[in-house]
Design a protein around this motif. Structure first.
Motif, short mmCIF file in Angstrom:
data_model
loop_
_atom_site.label_atom_id
_atom_site.label_comp_id
_atom_site.label_asym_id
_atom_site.label_seq_id
_atom_site.Cartn_x
_atom_site.Cartn_y
_atom_site.Cartn_z
N ALA A 140 0.84 -1.20 0.00
CA ALA A 140 0.00 0.00 0.00
C ALA A 140 0.88 1.25 0.00
O ALA A 140 2.00 1.24 0.53
N HIS A 141 0.35 2.31 -0.57
CA HIS A 141 1.04 3.59 -0.57
C HIS A 141 1.12 4.17 0.84
O HIS A 141 0.19 4.07 1.63
N GLY A 142 2.26 4.77 1.16
CA GLY A 142 2.44 5.50 2.41
C GLY A 142 3.34 6.69 2.18
O GLY A 142 3.90 6.87 1.10
N SER A 143 3.46 7.53 3.18
CA SER A 143 4.41 8.65 3.12
C SER A 143 4.98 8.86 4.50
O SER A 143 4.41 8.42 5.50
N ASP A 144 6.14 9.52 4.56
CA ASP A 144 6.89 9.60 5.81
C ASP A 144 7.57 10.96 5.91
O ASP A 144 8.52 11.24 5.21
N PRO A 169 9.42 10.47 -6.58
CA PRO A 169 8.97 11.81 -6.98
C PRO A 169 7.90 12.39 -6.06
O PRO A 169 7.08 11.67 -5.49
N HIS A 170 7.93 13.72 -5.96
CA HIS A 170 6.99 14.45 -5.10
C HIS A 170 6.06 15.34 -5.92
O HIS A 170 5.09 15.87 -5.39
N GLY A 177 7.84 18.34 0.58
CA GLY A 177 6.88 18.38 1.66
C GLY A 177 7.60 18.65 2.97
O GLY A 177 8.64 18.07 3.26
N TRP A 178 7.03 19.60 3.73
CA TRP A 178 7.54 19.90 5.08
C TRP A 178 9.04 20.25 5.07
O TRP A 178 9.82 19.70 5.83
N GLY A 179 9.43 21.15 4.19
CA GLY A 179 10.81 21.59 4.16
C GLY A 179 11.80 20.51 3.79
O GLY A 179 12.96 20.56 4.21
N GLY A 180 11.36 19.57 2.97
CA GLY A 180 12.23 18.49 2.53
C GLY A 180 12.21 17.26 3.42
O GLY A 180 12.90 16.28 3.14
N LEU A 181 11.39 17.26 4.48
CA LEU A 181 11.32 16.10 5.37
C LEU A 181 10.56 14.93 4.76
O LEU A 181 10.90 13.77 4.99
#
Length: 476
Positions: A140-144, A169-170, A177-181
């Motif tokens: 499943a897709h996630g992000s961190d 890719p973003h 996202g979030w200043g590169g975090l």
């Protein structure tokens, strides 16, 4: 596709992991699909994180943003489609993905841990972790952005890799996202599936603000290859600012150390990198608050809603206020703190091939333990003690993965984090696969038999029966 949808509908009344279903559309997509990419035509779900996916509605876990629709695909969504993934909806997140537990008011209740529904599934990719852990989908897709793949992977007992900054890719609607975090990725039950997915989604994107690390010709093929020498692996078993590590988490670390030693590698107790953790957390709070304020203001500029303040949870409402007060000077100082940490960790890693740490400082938390019914700074400071070893790697951009190697005496998954040098995603996947084979961690994962034991009594989660577990279990 029909089986995946049925499984989701069976799981959701108890665990509350799926939102914004597009079942009929997905069934039609499956009927007309042709096999393509690595995964052919595999049922899939996107995290409700705001990633642009045409034909999908979302909310970012917020009542304010509920019903936001995507009319175009992000670069990542396009790559997922080409690799054979067919999505039938989204998975739950905390409001604006800013919590290590998924208990958003927008979701109508908390997302529950499949091993013990009285506990958190983690966050912010909480619904995604439940979807994978319960076998609804294998991946499943996630992000961190501060541990949001690794936290729920640890809580639910699955594999979750945070990739190096720039590798996935973003864009094209966003540069970072979030200043590169923040980074995108997947959660899965096996390292093989994560590696195969990375083969399809990794690589430079035109116009991206960060140069992608060199992509392996095939992450999947790397898994079977040996290392050319024994590895030197640092072990962190104490925290900054005297934060204590729960005994179960230290037992999981010992299990990982035994397995790494059995593979012929050297594990050494190492000092923590010399950095000011409290300073980092205050910088993180500023950056998150500014991003919350920008997101809300941008949305309201187009979709002004009466009484909109009441559509935000207390902590996020406070984040909006803080974000509007953070000066440009302070914001740049926060980014400079991130960059300084990145240099510190990069220098530290020259002495080691990898680092292992606890993924979390305690077992999965009881629901309500980290509530957003407070001010934002207090909430994030408390969260930072639980997730101590995670967001630092978002600041440095290094790859890091949760390894589902251990369960405690109550049967709860306890994760160990594997940290690599920047750009060493292939090596992190390879060592993860070696540990997966060495420990046979599949034997510790959730089974359909566990699902039959769920029930809700007196409005609260319970189990009709629990395993007779009297001591910790590891896969070693």
């Amino acid at each position: 596709m029909g089986h995946a949808i049925e499984a989701a509908e069976a799981v959701n009344p108890i665990l509350n992991a799926f939102c914004f279903p597009r079942h009929e559309a997905a069934l039609q997509d499956a009927r007309t699909a042709r096999l393509q990419g690595t995964f052919g035509a595999l049922p899939f779900v996107y995290k409700d994180s705001g990633l642009a996916v045409s034909g999908h509605v979302g909310s970012i876990g917020s009542q304010l943003f509920a019903g936001t629709a995507s009319t175009t695909d992000s670069t990542l969504a396009t790559r997922f489609r080409k690799d054979g993934f067919i999505s039938f909806g989204r998975t739950t997140v905390p409001e604006m993905c800013m919590a290590p537990t998924t208990e958003a008011v927008q979701n109508g209740g908390p997302t529950r841990n499949p091993w013990d529904p009285s506990r958190s599934a983690g966050g912010s990719s909480g619904g995604a972790a439940v979807a994978v852990a319960t076998g609804v989908v294998p991946i499943a897709h996630g992000s961190d952005g501060g541990g949001s793949i690794r936290i729920p992977a640890a809580c639910c007992g699955v594999y979750g890799l945070k990739t190096s900054r720039g590798l996935v890719p973003h864009g094209p609607l966003k540069g970072e996202g979030w200043g590169g975090l923040a980074v995108h990725g997947v959660l899965s039950r096996t390292v093989r599936d994560s590696a195969a997915a990375l083969d399809g989604i990794a690589g430079m994107e035109a116009g991206a603000p960060y140069a992608a690390p060199v992509k392996a010709d095939s992450y999947l093929r790397q898994l079977e290859m040996p290392f050319d020498r024994p590895l030197r692996i640092a072990k962190w078993s104490n925290g900054w600012d005297d934060v204590s590590i729960a005994p179960d988490c230290l037992l999981a670390m010992k299990s990982a150390e035994r397995s790494l030693t059995a593979l012929g590698h050297e594990v050494v107790q190492a000092p923590l990198p010399p950095l000011d953790y409290s300073e980092f957390i205050e910088a993180l709070i500023d950056v998150l608050a500014v991003n919350a304020a920008v997101s809300v203001r941008d949305y309201l500029a187009v979709n002004l809603k009466a009484g909109w303040h009441d559509l935000l949870e207390p902590a996020i409402r406070d984040a909006f206020a803080i974000g509007n007060e953070v000066s440009a000077t302070r914001y740049v100082a926060a980014l400079n703190t991130f960059h300084r940490i990145g240099r510190t960790l990069d220098t530290y890693m020259t002495s080691y091939d990898f680092v292992i740490s606890p993924t979390l400082t305690s077992p999965p938390l009881p629901l309500g333990e980290l509530s957003m019914d407070s001010d934002f700074r207090s909430f994030r400071r408390k969260a930072a003690r639980y997730t101590m070893f995670l967001a630092l790697l978002n600041a440095s951009g290094q790859p890091a993965a949760n390894l589902p190697l251990f369960r405690n005496k109550n049967g709860l998954p306890i994760g160990v984090q594997l940290i690599g040098r920047f750009g060493s995603d292939a090596a992190v996947l390879k060592l993860s696969a070696h540990l997966e084979r060495e420990t046979a961690w599949a034997s510790l994962q959730f089974t359909p038999e566990e699902r039959a034991r769920w029930t809700i009594r007196d409005g609260g989660p319970d189990r009709q029966a629990k395993r007779d577990v009297t001591e910790g279990h590891s896969a070693a």
